[in-house]
Design an enzyme around this catalytic site. Structure first.
Site, PDB file in Angstrom:
ATOM      1  N   VAL A 131       4.721  -1.256   3.111  1.00 37.71           N
ATOM      2  CA  VAL A 131       4.368   0.132   2.836  1.00 37.71           C
ATOM      3  C   VAL A 131       5.247   0.595   1.684  1.00 37.71           C
ATOM      4  O   VAL A 131       6.466   0.378   1.682  1.00 37.71           O
ATOM      5  CB  VAL A 131       4.584   1.013   4.084  1.00 37.71           C
ATOM      6  CG1 VAL A 131       4.201   2.448   3.765  1.00 37.71           C
ATOM      7  CG2 VAL A 131       3.749   0.497   5.245  1.00 37.71           C
ATOM      8  N   LYS A 132       4.587   1.187   0.715  1.00 40.87           N
ATOM      9  CA  LYS A 132       5.307   1.581  -0.492  1.00 40.87           C
ATOM     10  C   LYS A 132       5.778   3.023  -0.364  1.00 40.87           C
ATOM     11  O   LYS A 132       4.976   3.933  -0.113  1.00 40.87           O
ATOM     12  CB  LYS A 132       4.349   1.476  -1.672  1.00 40.87           C
ATOM     13  CG  LYS A 132       4.915   0.783  -2.865  1.00 40.87           C
ATOM     14  CD  LYS A 132       3.793   0.449  -3.824  1.00 40.87           C
ATOM     15  CE  LYS A 132       4.320   0.143  -5.182  1.00 40.87           C
ATOM     16  NZ  LYS A 132       3.240  -0.122  -6.126  1.00 40.87           N
ATOM     17  N   VAL A 133       7.068   3.233  -0.544  1.00 46.64           N
ATOM     18  CA  VAL A 133       7.665   4.562  -0.363  1.00 46.64           C
ATOM     19  C   VAL A 133       8.499   4.877  -1.606  1.00 46.64           C
ATOM     20  O   VAL A 133       9.280   4.039  -2.054  1.00 46.64           O
ATOM     21  CB  VAL A 133       8.576   4.572   0.891  1.00 46.64           C
ATOM     22  CG1 VAL A 133       9.259   5.920   1.047  1.00 46.64           C
ATOM     23  CG2 VAL A 133       7.778   4.216   2.136  1.00 46.64           C
ATOM     24  N   LEU A 178       0.865  -1.185   0.000  1.00 47.86           N
ATOM     25  CA  LEU A 178       0.000   0.000   0.000  1.00 47.86           C
ATOM     26  C   LEU A 178       0.897   1.228   0.000  1.00 47.86           C
ATOM     27  O   LEU A 178       1.804   1.346   0.819  1.00 47.86           O
ATOM     28  CB  LEU A 178      -0.895  -0.004   1.256  1.00 47.86           C
ATOM     29  CG  LEU A 178      -1.769   1.233   1.468  1.00 47.86           C
ATOM     30  CD1 LEU A 178      -2.779   1.399   0.331  1.00 47.86           C
ATOM     31  CD2 LEU A 178      -2.523   1.137   2.799  1.00 47.86           C
TER      32      LEU A 178
END
Ligand code: F6P
Length: 939
Positions: free
Chosen positions: A140-142, A109
């Site tokens: 977690v997409k960064v 996400l």
């Protein structure tokens, strides 16, 4: 034999799906992919959610259930829906995750794409999402920007799985690989487990070819050599990145971590659908197969590969050839680094665009769901204005105005101190006024039998309370509110005569605490209360509302006022209605402040930082007003139904004082009767404000005629009077935004001060010399004495002078009648009569105001706005003047000094003015004579 997708797993490559949607999950499609194809992960991004949520009705039930529980702004609605999907996908993948002991089985996400360049905000958001999803197999997409890399290191250290997105080149990849390793090392150093952490580095493939192929195609004459590189560079680049990866995991540094159970950060091939139809549809899968990698495929690519893909380990083959391809790009001047940088930017932009579209769609569904809980606004705009508005709204979207407004980003305006003035946003969320304390005061004074509250204050300190009193009235058990914002002795006397001082509370309201009028009025009423109730009672009858540290606060404290409510110094006067300045009066009127905020919130949320401009009611209105000004339509003409009519005076101050400066701005026109199209020039925008139940067919048909004649018409509708707070907020946002479009600072009022200084000099002079310095009149005629600017010199009758003055009105000008008289029905009527005859004959906008009230409101624009005003100032000899306790001044002298000071500034600013002074005391007769002279002059 297993299908080609399954064979990828056998080759050591994980198959992930780059897609998610509610319907897909509900139909068991994800489960099917896991079982049939050996799928072990899912990735999402803003574009994917936009496709899922932005269209159709799959999410409607969930959205409505969420909003039923508590209203929220678009981003929170989106996040709630996305998190539900992500949690569900994570749960479906959980058995995979457990079986593979955390090496795979993840769902990604993405953090908000608006934060790609902000480490701190990215960190906060990633932590928040991690907690909200609350699944161990979340990634977690960064973004892998330099700012993102700093966040990634910290997140890994904290034990949060990270999918690094938007990687296009090996340097960026190496930077995030380093961040991952450093994060693991830090974690290990703290003695924490690193065996349950995972990360992937998402290397984007097809987009690299997309740009390079285009560059290659543009190079005429070099087709032979360059053509060789078409469709090759992205794969070559990825192959070399994989070599980097291999070296990394062989390094002694990595081996230490590996020994402690760390999983390597796998390279994930993203953007693997081929965009060029000339290429095989499985190109970016076939060529990139190798152990310890991931390929996340859009459904179409996955179907294609399942159908006819070739699962051969190509990733480590032909490395020399790959190197040659990359070398060749350099030789031919194809700037791979530059392309990568551009792609990061474009990629972030694309995700922002997708997020804007997504938030717009979700936000629109919220608006539909709210129905009449949110005040409506419809726009009928001429085509050219409409086009300018839509273009500006799109610019505002791209430039993030909604967010920047809430951040108080001064660069949205003139880049000066605007960031110091956005406290009104928090106030609108009910964070400035304490409803409990306000209710306690209201209950106490009611118990004591007080039935009236008199508010002494100017501009923003009194206009909002006046709207609240007129729109909502006094609730059962509440007090009647009367506002005194004049120095006119007759007006003060008229009010005093209505009061039973034994039952009256005084509210002295001034942000600065140094405004002349409330200061002298409170001195006057102190004395009056003291005379009636005795000295010991005075303090209990006075409450102050003022900013901390003000002169008023000091004296109210010293004098032992019953209560002092502190304002927020980061809120300007005209933006203060939703702070204590409006809320103390509201509570005294007997209304629940808590309830008021509750029904106001739908608009605050609709104008929130995540509401894209096109669906943001405040921004849309502001853009319309601002663009209208740019198109020469700077007269915002308010047409209100009776129940909300008093909003006009508040809006006058907000619009005029905020935007009317540097020779630009909006001139608000209130209380002009609605006419036929023929009586208007091309300088108008009409805003109709209608309270449900007050619809009027005649008004509607006139507005329709105006719209049909090409005038912009804005229709605002309130379902209930209680929703007036929504209009305060909508217009505050709109005013700020109009200010941004016009290019001024909407928070200062530089020209108001000029009049104040002149007035002070005059009153000081009076206190010193016992008289006001005089001016040379143009002429005297009966009870009237006329004064005017140089162009009127030589006129020898009142009629000729007025005629000559009005003859100067040109298309686009406005006529202002400014009366330093008691504001009562007869005088209002006289001003209206003058305005009507001038409007209808000269086809110009007309405005009216009573001094000194308007000085703290529209006065700013008259002096500092466009030089299109033609002013008639009306003054009169004071009758039954009142002394000001403790000063050698009377109210009549102050009023005269204010009128004179204001006229001097108008003169200094080169405004066209005429002053008509009524001598002898029969003001009504004098006014009537002026009306007749005006009517004759324009006949
Ligand atoms: O609340 P204060 O400081 O008395 O000011 C009253 C009004 O006067 C002004 O400063 C203009 O003179 C307005 O901006 C303000 O609303």
């Amino acid at each position: 034999m297993s299908n080609p997708l399954k064979q990828l797993t056998e080759q050591g490559q994980a198959v992930w799906l780059d897609f998610v949607s509610r319907e897909f999950l509900a139909k068991g499609e994800l489960q099917k992919l896991i079982e049939r194809d050996g799928l072990t992960g899912v990735t999402s991004n803003p574009s994917i959610f936009e496709k899922a949520m932005g269209h159709g009705s799959d999410y409607d039930a969930s959205l409505e259930a969420f909003l039923e529980r508590a209203d929220a702004e678009p981003v929170d609605v989106y996040e709630h829906l996305a998190i539900e999907d992500i949690q569900q996908a994570a749960d479906i993948l959980r058995p995979v995750y457990d079986r593979l002991e955390g090496r795979d089985g993840y769902v990604s996400l993405e953090v908000s794409p608006y934060l790609a360049l902000d480490t701190r905000a990215t960190l906060d958001e990633a932590r928040r999402l991690w907690q909200a999803v609350n699944r161990p197999n979340l990634m977690v997409k960064v973004p892998g920007t330099p700012e993102g890399a700093v966040a990634i290191r910290k997140l890994v250290e904290e034990g949060i799985n990270v999918n690094v997105t938007l990687l296009f080149d090996r340097n960026a990849y190496m930077a995030v690989a380093e961040a991952y390793i450093a994060g693991l090392e830090a974690r290990l150093h703290q003695g924490k487990d690193i065996s349950r952490l995972a990360s992937v580095a998402s290397f984007f493939i097809s987009r690299v070819d997309g740009v390079l192929d285009k560059l290659i195609d543009e190079r005429k004459g070099e087709e032979a050599e360059l053509g060789e590189l078409r469709g090759k560079v992205a794969i070559a680049n990825a192959k070399l990145a994989y070599q980097d990866y291999q070296r990394l995991i062989q390094s002694p540094r990595w081996k230490v971590l590996e020994a402690k159970g760390a999983h390597p950060q796998r390279l994930l091939w993203a953007s693997t659908g081929s965009k060029d139809p000339a290429y095989p549809d499985t190109l970016y899968v076939d060529q990139l197969i190798g152990p310890d990698t991931v390929n996340t495929m859009p459904p179409k690519t996955m179907d294609a590969f399942r159908d006819h893909g070739t699962a051969a380990p190509m990733l480590s083959t032909d490395i020399e050839a790959a190197q040659r391809v990359v070398d060749a790009t350099a030789r031919f001047g194809l700037d791979l680094d530059g392309v990568a940088k551009r792609l990061v930017k474009d990629g972030a932009r694309q995700f922002e665009d997708a997020a804007d579209a997504l938030l717009g769609a979700v936000g629109q569904k919220r608006l539909d769901f709210l129905g009449e809980r949110l005040n409506a606004a419809d726009y009928r705009l001429p085509q050219d204005l409409n086009e300018a508005v839509e273009a500006r709204l799109d610019e505002a979207r791209r430039e993030g105005w909604s967010r920047r407004l809430w951040q108080g980003d001064a660069s949205l305006w003139t880049g000066r101190d605007e960031d110091q003035w956005v406290g009104w946003l928090a106030a609108a969320q009910g964070r400035q006024a304490d409803p409990v304390a306000l209710k306690a005061l209201a209950d106490a004074v009611r118990k004591e039998g007080l039935d009236t509250v008199v508010l002494l204050g100017m501009g923003g300190s009194s206009l909002g309370p006046e709207v609240l009193a007129n729109t909502l009235g006094t609730a059962t058990g509440g007090l009647t509110l009367k506002v005194l914002d004049s120095t006119d002795p007759a007006q003060i006397t008229a009010l005093e005569e209505q009061l039973d001082l034994r039952k009256t509370l005084f509210l002295v309201s001034s942000k600065s605490g140094s405004t002349l009028e409330p200061e002298i009025l409170r001195a006057y009423f102190h004395q009056a209360v003291e005379r009636t109730l005795g000295a010991g009672e005075v303090q209990q009858r006075f409450v102050a509302i003022t900013d901390p540290g003000s002169k008023l606060e000091a004296s109210a404290t010293a004098e032992g006022y019953r209560a002092i409510f502190q304002g927020d110094p980061h809120i300007g006067g005209r933006y203060s209605v939703l702070s204590v300045f409006g809320m103390v009066p509201l509570a005294l009127l007997g209304h629940s402040v808590a309830d008021f905020f509750q029904v106001t919130q739908p608009m605050v949320l609709a104008c929130g930082p995540s509401a894209p401009p096109a669906i943001n009611p405040g921004i849309r209105l502001g853009v319309v007003l601002g663009e209208a000004v740019r198109a020469g339509r700077d007269k915002v003409t308010l047409i209100a139904s009776p129940g909300v009519a008093s909003l006009g005076a508040w809006l006058e101050q907000l619009l005029a004082e905020s935007t009317g400066k540097q020779g630009k701005g909006i001139i608000p026109v209130d209380l002009e009767p609605l006419g036929e199209p023929g009586v208007y020039g091309r300088d108008r925008v009409f805003v109709s404000l209608v309270l449900a139940g007050e619809e009027d067919a005649e008004r509607d048909s006139r507005l329709q005629a105006l719209a049909a004649a090409g005038h912009p018409v804005v229709d605002i509708r309130l379902a209930r009077a209680e929703l007036i707070g929504q209009e305060f907020f909508r217009w505050e946002v709109a005013t700020e935004v109009a200010g941004a479009v016009i290019g001024i600072n909407p928070f200062d009022q530089p020209d108001v001060e000029a009049s104040k200084i002149k007035t002070r000099a005059l009153t000081d002079g009076y206190e010193r010399d016992g008289r006001l310095a005089g001016d040379e009149p143009l002429l005297e005629e009966g009870a009237l004495t006329l004064f005017g600017d140089a162009d009127l010199q030589g006129q020898d009758t009142a009629r000729a002078a007025i005629k000559a003055h009005l003859a100067r009105l040109q298309p686009g000008d406005y006529l202002a009648v400014l009366a330093y008289l008691e504001r009562n029905a007869v005088h209002e009527e006289a001003l209206s009569a003058m305005r009507d005859s001038i409007r209808d004959s000269k086809r110009v906008a007309t405005v009216g105001g009573f001094g000194p009230r308007f000085l703290h409101s529209t006065g700013q624009a008259y002096k500092g706005g466009p030089n299109s005003g033609v002013f008639i100032q009306i003054t009169a000899d004071a009758q039954n003047d009142l002394e000001i306790p403790g000063r050698s001044l009377s109210f009549g002298i102050v009023e005269a000094a204010q009128a004179k000071g204001d006229l001097e500034v108008l003169a200094e600013r080169g405004r066209r003015y005429l002053r008509v002074h009524i001598k002898g005391g029969d003001i009504d007769a004098g006014l009537q004579q002026i009306v007749e002279l005006v009517e004759a002059a324009v006949a």
